[in-house]
Structures are given as structure tokens and as C-alpha cells.
Design a protein around this motif. Structure first.
Motif, PDB file in Angstrom:
ATOM      1  N   THR A 186       4.453   8.245   1.117  1.00  0.00           N
ATOM      2  CA  THR A 186       4.589   9.391   0.215  1.00  0.00           C
ATOM      3  C   THR A 186       3.888  10.593   0.834  1.00  0.00           C
ATOM      4  O   THR A 186       2.829  10.441   1.444  1.00  0.00           O
ATOM      5  CB  THR A 186       3.922   9.083  -1.142  1.00  0.00           C
ATOM      6  N   GLY A 187       4.482  11.764   0.650  1.00  0.00           N
ATOM      7  CA  GLY A 187       3.885  12.994   1.183  1.00  0.00           C
ATOM      8  C   GLY A 187       4.783  13.578   2.254  1.00  0.00           C
ATOM      9  O   GLY A 187       4.871  13.029   3.357  1.00  0.00           O
ATOM     10  N   GLY A 188       5.482  14.661   1.886  1.00  0.00           N
ATOM     11  CA  GLY A 188       6.342  15.331   2.868  1.00  0.00           C
ATOM     12  C   GLY A 188       7.685  14.651   3.083  1.00  0.00           C
ATOM     13  O   GLY A 188       8.379  14.942   4.060  1.00  0.00           O
ATOM     14  N   LEU A 231       0.825  -1.202   0.000  1.00  0.00           N
ATOM     15  CA  LEU A 231       0.000   0.000   0.000  1.00  0.00           C
ATOM     16  C   LEU A 231       0.859   1.253   0.000  1.00  0.00           C
ATOM     17  O   LEU A 231       2.017   1.232   0.412  1.00  0.00           O
ATOM     18  CB  LEU A 231      -0.880   0.034   1.263  1.00  0.00           C
ATOM     19  N   LYS A 232       0.245   2.346  -0.433  1.00  0.00           N
ATOM     20  CA  LYS A 232       0.887   3.651  -0.293  1.00  0.00           C
ATOM     21  C   LYS A 232       0.418   4.231   1.049  1.00  0.00           C
ATOM     22  O   LYS A 232      -0.794   4.254   1.316  1.00  0.00           O
ATOM     23  CB  LYS A 232       0.442   4.539  -1.459  1.00  0.00           C
ATOM     24  N   PHE A 233       1.339   4.659   1.894  1.00  0.00           N
ATOM     25  CA  PHE A 233       0.967   5.339   3.141  1.00  0.00           C
ATOM     26  C   PHE A 233       0.965   6.828   2.831  1.00  0.00           C
ATOM     27  O   PHE A 233       2.014   7.410   2.560  1.00  0.00           O
ATOM     28  CB  PHE A 233       1.970   5.002   4.242  1.00  0.00           C
ATOM     29  N   GLY A 250       8.032   7.520  -1.765  1.00  0.00           N
ATOM     30  CA  GLY A 250       7.759   8.325  -2.949  1.00  0.00           C
ATOM     31  C   GLY A 250       7.989   9.780  -2.620  1.00  0.00           C
ATOM     32  O   GLY A 250       7.848  10.184  -1.459  1.00  0.00           O
ATOM     33  N   GLY A 251       8.344  10.564  -3.629  1.00  0.00           N
ATOM     34  CA  GLY A 251       8.528  11.982  -3.340  1.00  0.00           C
ATOM     35  C   GLY A 251       8.770  12.805  -4.577  1.00  0.00           C
ATOM     36  O   GLY A 251       9.253  12.300  -5.603  1.00  0.00           O
ATOM     37  N   SER A 252       8.395  14.072  -4.464  1.00  0.00           N
ATOM     38  CA  SER A 252       8.565  14.990  -5.591  1.00  0.00           C
ATOM     39  C   SER A 252       9.895  15.734  -5.515  1.00  0.00           C
ATOM     40  O   SER A 252      10.261  16.404  -6.468  1.00  0.00           O
ATOM     41  CB  SER A 252       7.410  15.990  -5.616  1.00  0.00           C
TER      42      SER A 252
END
Ligand code: 3PG
Length: 212
Positions: free
Chosen positions: A161-163, A132-134, A182-184
């Protein structure tokens, strides 16, 4: 483990960080993806948040050797089907709905669905999901929160992912229930706008070198 889960896991295990991209100008998609692949980041998520996104997936899938392109921010069956038709090899969503789960079940392409609570994780486990994506990772409680799910919800793996950035990625990567993050941050908007592909390859290589 089912074939789709195995396929998803092998993609996510290619690298410690999956770049999450918002493509504004479709002409940047191919050079950007090439720069990320050159730095070692082959699995790339293009979010369906811009008009350019589907064409970007199409071009990267067709033109970037070595890339494994996925589509993110998939919110419904229509998005899912369009992303698969464009050549996405994996699909990412911030959360789930029954419609999305039905679309995923009917497809050969794996879904990485988002979850942020124990109940959401349990519901997805009942649907057969093991990876899963958290999301949104930092805002939902960060690495400490995710660590606290690892014992009661053993057997479920996450891509938080996120922050997440170079500074805190290791906090997640060191957890037993994390497969990648994950990340931008690996593709900053300014570098993309400037066409600084060498700069992006440098960010990608730094991210690729991250270990637990
Ligand atoms: C997003 O929602 O844009 C992704 O989860 C990436 O988050 P980030 O920009 O904080 O890395």
C-alpha cells in the motif's frame, strides 16, 4: 496457520484491491461503502485520520450489507481498542510497536501490521505474523524491492500500500508474495465530494477486475 491469520487472509482474498479511505464527512461513509461493494470491493479500510473515522466504521459495519470494514492508521492500543469497539473486522497499521502488538495479541480481531525492511519482516515473523502490509510500497522500493524479499523471506505474504494505482497494481499482484494491494485511488476525493457514487462503483469494478 492460526485462526486470526486465516480470517485475515480470507478477507484480503475477497478482492485484488482494498480501498483505503479517509472520511472527512461521516455522511459520505455509507453511500461510499455501498458504491465500493457494488463494484465488488467488499473489504474496506477506513483510516483513523479524521474525527469522522470511528463513526464511519460504526455506520458501515451496521448499515452496509456485504461490507467487511476494517480500520487503518492504527498507531497504538487506544486506537486498536476503539476501532474494534466500533465494529472493525480487521486492523491495519503502518508499522508496529510493542504496545500495538500486545493489544493485537489480546484481541480476536486480526492485525495487518506494516513493515518495509527485511528486519521488520523478520521481527514480525517471530511474533507469528505471516501476512503483512508493505508500506509505503512505491516509496520504499516498489514491486522490484518486494520481489527481492520473496525468496529469503518465503512464506510471508504482503498487501502493498502507498503509491499504488491502476497503472502499477499488476506489478505487485503478479508477485508470488502478494495477496492483494491497498490504495486510495478507487475513491477519489472529488468524486466523494460530488456524491458521484456511480463513478466510484466504476473505479471499484475496474479494480476488482485486476488480475495478476
Ligand atoms: C495511505 O497511507 O494513505 C495509504 O497507504 C494509501 O496510500 P495511497 O493514497 O498512495 O493509495
Amino acid at each position: 496457520m492460526g485462526d486470526k491469520t486465516a480470517k485475515l487472509l480470507s478477507t484480503l482474498k475477497l478482492q485484488p484491491v482494498v480501498p483505503v479511505l479517509i472520511i472527512d464527512d461521516v455522511d459520505t461513509a455509507v453511500p461510499l461503502a455501498r458504491a465500493l461493494v457494488a463494484g465488488g470491493l467488499k473489504a474496506i479500510e477506513i483510516t483513523l485520520r479524521t474525527d469522522a473515522a470511528l463513526e464511519a466504521v460504526r455506520r458501515v459495519a451496521a448499515e452496509v450489507e456485504g461490507a467487511v470494514v476494517g480500520a487503518g492508521t492504527i498507531l497504538n492500543a487506544k486506537h486498536f481498542e476503539a476501532a474494534v469497539a466500533a465494529g472493525s473486522q480487521f486492523i491495519v497499521s503502518p508499522g508496529t510497536t510493542q504496545e500495538l502488538l500486545d493489544a493485537a495479541r489480546a484481541s480476536e480481531i486480526p492485525l495487518l501490521p506494516g513493515a518495509a525492511t527485511a528486519s521488520e519482516v523478520m521481527a514480525l515473523r517471530e511474533e507469528g505474523y505471516q501476512v503483512l502490509k508493505f508500506f509505503p510500497a512505491e516509496q520504499a522500493g516498489g514491486a522490484a524491492y518486494l520481489k527481492s524479499l520473496s525468496s529469503p523471506l518465503a512464506g510471508t505474504l504482503f498487501c502493498p500500500t502507498g503509491g499504488i494505482s491502476l497503472k502499477n497494481a499488476k506489478d505487485y499482484l503478479s508477485l508470488p508474495n502478494v495477496v492483494c494491494v491497498g490504495g486510495s485511488w478507487v475513491a477519489p476525493k472529488e468524486l466523494v465530494a460530488a456524491g458521484d457514487w456511480a463513478g466510484i462503483t466504476k473505479f471499484a469494478a475496474e479494480a476488482f477486475a485486476l488480475t495478476a
